[in-house]
Scaffold this motif. Structure first.
Motif, PDB file in Angstrom:
ATOM      1  N   SER A 179      -8.203  -6.237  -0.032  1.00 24.28           N
ATOM      2  CA  SER A 179      -7.140  -5.167  -1.148  1.00 24.28           C
ATOM      3  C   SER A 179      -8.315  -4.686  -1.778  1.00 24.28           C
ATOM      4  O   SER A 179      -9.598  -4.990  -1.488  1.00 24.28           O
ATOM      5  CB  SER A 179      -6.478  -5.240  -1.345  1.00 24.28           C
ATOM      6  OG  SER A 179      -6.463  -6.195  -3.075  1.00 24.28           O
ATOM      7  N   GLU A 210       0.527  -1.211  -0.271  1.00 24.59           N
ATOM      8  CA  GLU A 210       0.176   0.173   0.374  1.00 24.59           C
ATOM      9  C   GLU A 210       0.975   1.153  -0.202  1.00 24.59           C
ATOM     10  O   GLU A 210       1.412   1.358   0.875  1.00 24.59           O
ATOM     11  CB  GLU A 210      -1.321  -0.027   1.468  1.00 24.59           C
ATOM     12  CG  GLU A 210      -1.939   0.923   1.082  1.00 24.59           C
ATOM     13  CD  GLU A 210      -3.109   0.827   2.966  1.00 24.59           C
ATOM     14  OE1 GLU A 210      -3.985   1.179   2.437  1.00 24.59           O
ATOM     15  OE2 GLU A 210      -2.730   0.878   3.285  1.00 24.59           O
ATOM     16  N   SER A 267      -5.359  -0.002  -2.004  1.00 26.85           N
ATOM     17  CA  SER A 267      -5.548  -0.026  -1.293  1.00 26.85           C
ATOM     18  C   SER A 267      -5.229  -1.278  -0.001  1.00 26.85           C
ATOM     19  O   SER A 267      -6.004  -2.102  -0.938  1.00 26.85           O
ATOM     20  CB  SER A 267      -5.793   0.931  -0.434  1.00 26.85           C
ATOM     21  OG  SER A 267      -7.310   0.665  -0.260  1.00 26.85           O
TER      22      SER A 267
END
Length: 448
Positions: free
Chosen positions: A269, A255, A262
């Motif tokens: 994710s 990240e 993210s």
């Protein structure tokens, strides 16, 4: 959420970070027999570096390079004009009981629409391995992406991966069972977390996608086999943290380096690209027994709240991806619907959010498209199941537990390819089940 160095050290995973790599010598890593088009074709373990491109945006990307510890190299990026990019940083991840390590390299200041080459440089700056790649336009209204699950390397089929790469997808999603940790050899038996690294290493040394001349960004989550073993959950497997660390080590989805990507709770994710949002759920880190009626038996509380917040805060359409299926109650397979406490509450919460969600899943060793009635989410939508790229499949498997929502199905080894467009609040997707030799098992268009 980014794993800290102390977390890796607690698990015996060594990590070092440097701005550049300076290693002058090269230890040969074995033969790399190639086909005419530059792609390897053997279903054997290979000592050529295994390379994966991960989270990518218009100007930045990251790579996971698995190789023998004796293979020393610098890693750089070039373009056709000969311009050179050094990595922003390089990370090394290794286990003392394995001869193979992961080198992760991060690059920035690249250009959209340009062809780049990832070069591994050995002694005297000789190119010992080269892969072609590009960056990712996160603002395109139309995206092409592939859904892949169930990749038993013991049944490896190189041609299906060659077919996938030839389709030139923007991104590939691994949605579960990219490794079968409960198969294969090695000195460590089931239940020993050291087995995880060795099994991931064996898969990385086998699967064709990691040896492709042209790289494609890959974003991954897991299911039972790459978490631990068949139908494993937190009541039967006590090494959840070790599994998380192992999984994250092998992929390239840190990240903070790229826009749009993210991390969520566990190994979950998210990728946002224009009006497309992809949520890759972690269906193992909080999973309880398959018969549990607990309110949060499938995803846990924090992950459900994260998913609902991501969906409600995004104006476009969300693709919610899960390792096991969401809706069907298969006789012999797991699904979220078999955890009614969380399933019913989550669907009730979705009804209250003025956003659209399409579901994707794997696991069952056949691919299908299911039509989900408005009573479930407040609008008609679909669940797209992609399974298996290469694993145990046989004709009639899908008939063992048929269901009324199914629109179409195949038991051939396959992946799902999707061309989707989101404009003016309307999500349209052309969906194809693809096998080797450019075979299309089924295709359809959906509108949500």
């Amino acid at each position: 959420m980014e794993f800290l160095r102390r977390d890796f050290l607690k698990l015996g995973l060594t990590q070092a970070i440097a701005a550049t790599v300076s290693v002058p010598t090269l230890a040969a890593g074995g033969q790399d027999d190639r086909t005419v088009d530059g792609l390897p074709f053997q279903s054997v373990l290979r000592d050529t570096p295994s390379i994966l491109q991960g989270a990518t945006d218009a100007t930045r990307t990251q790579f996971s390079i698995q190789h023998h510890k004796d293979l020393k190299f610098n890693v750089v990026v070039r373009n056709a004009a000969g311009e050179l990019w050094q990595p922003d940083k390089v990370e090394y991840l290794a286990q003392p009981y394995s001869p193979y390590q992961i080198t992760r390299a991060y690059f920035s200041n690249l250009h959209l629409g340009e062809v780049f080459y990832l070069d591994l440089l050995g002694a005297n700056d000789k190119v010992i391995e080269r892969r072609e790649f590009g960056t990712l336009d996160l603002n395109k209204p139309t995206l092409r992406y592939a859904l892949c699950s169930c990749m038993d390397e013991g049944r490896h089929e190189p041609k299906i991966w060659q077919n996938l790469v030839s389709q030139i997808p923007d991104v590939v999603f691994f949605i579960g069972d990219s490794v079968y940790c409960d198969k294969g050899g090695g000195p460590y038996k089931d239940g020993d977390p050291r087995r995880l690294w060795l099994r991931f290493t064996e898969a990385r040394r086998t699967l064709e996608i990691y040896y492709s001349k042209r790289l494609v960004p890959i974003i991954a989550t897991w299911d039972d086999h790459d978490f631990a073993t068949d139908d494993a959950d937190t009541t039967s497997w006590e090494h959840t943290l070790a599994s998380q660390m192992n999984f994250m080590a092998f992929f390239a989805q840190s990240e903070g380096h790229t826009e749009g990507f993210s991390q969520g709770p566990g190994v979950a994710s998210a990728l946002r690209a224009g009006q497309h949002q992809f949520l890759l759920m972690d269906d193992r880190s909080w999973r309880l027994d398959k018969n549990s009626t607990d309110r949060y038996a499938h995803w846990g509380k924090d992950q459900e709240e994260w998913a609902l917040q991501m969906i409600s805060s995004f104006e476009g359409t969300t693709f919610l991806m899960n390792g096991s299926q969401i809706f069907p109650k298969m006789v012999y397979k797991e699904s979220m619907s078999k955890h009614p406490g969380q399933f019913n509450a989550f669907m009730s919460a979705l009804k209250k959010i003025p956003r659209k969600v399409v579901f994707a899943s794997g696991d069952v060793h056949f691919s299908e498209i299911s039509r989900i009635e408005p009573a479930m989410t407040g609008y008609p939508t679909y669940e797209i199941t992609s399974s298996a790229v290469h694993s145990k499949c046989f004709p009639g498997l899908e008939k063992i537990s048929n269901h009324s929502r199914r629109m179409m199905c195949t038991t051939n080894p396959n992946y799902i390819l999707i061309d989707s467009n989101h404009q003016a609040g309307r999500f349209t997707a052309n969906i194809y089940s693809c096998s080797a030799q450019k075979k299309v098992n089924f295709s359809t268009q959906i509108v949500v």
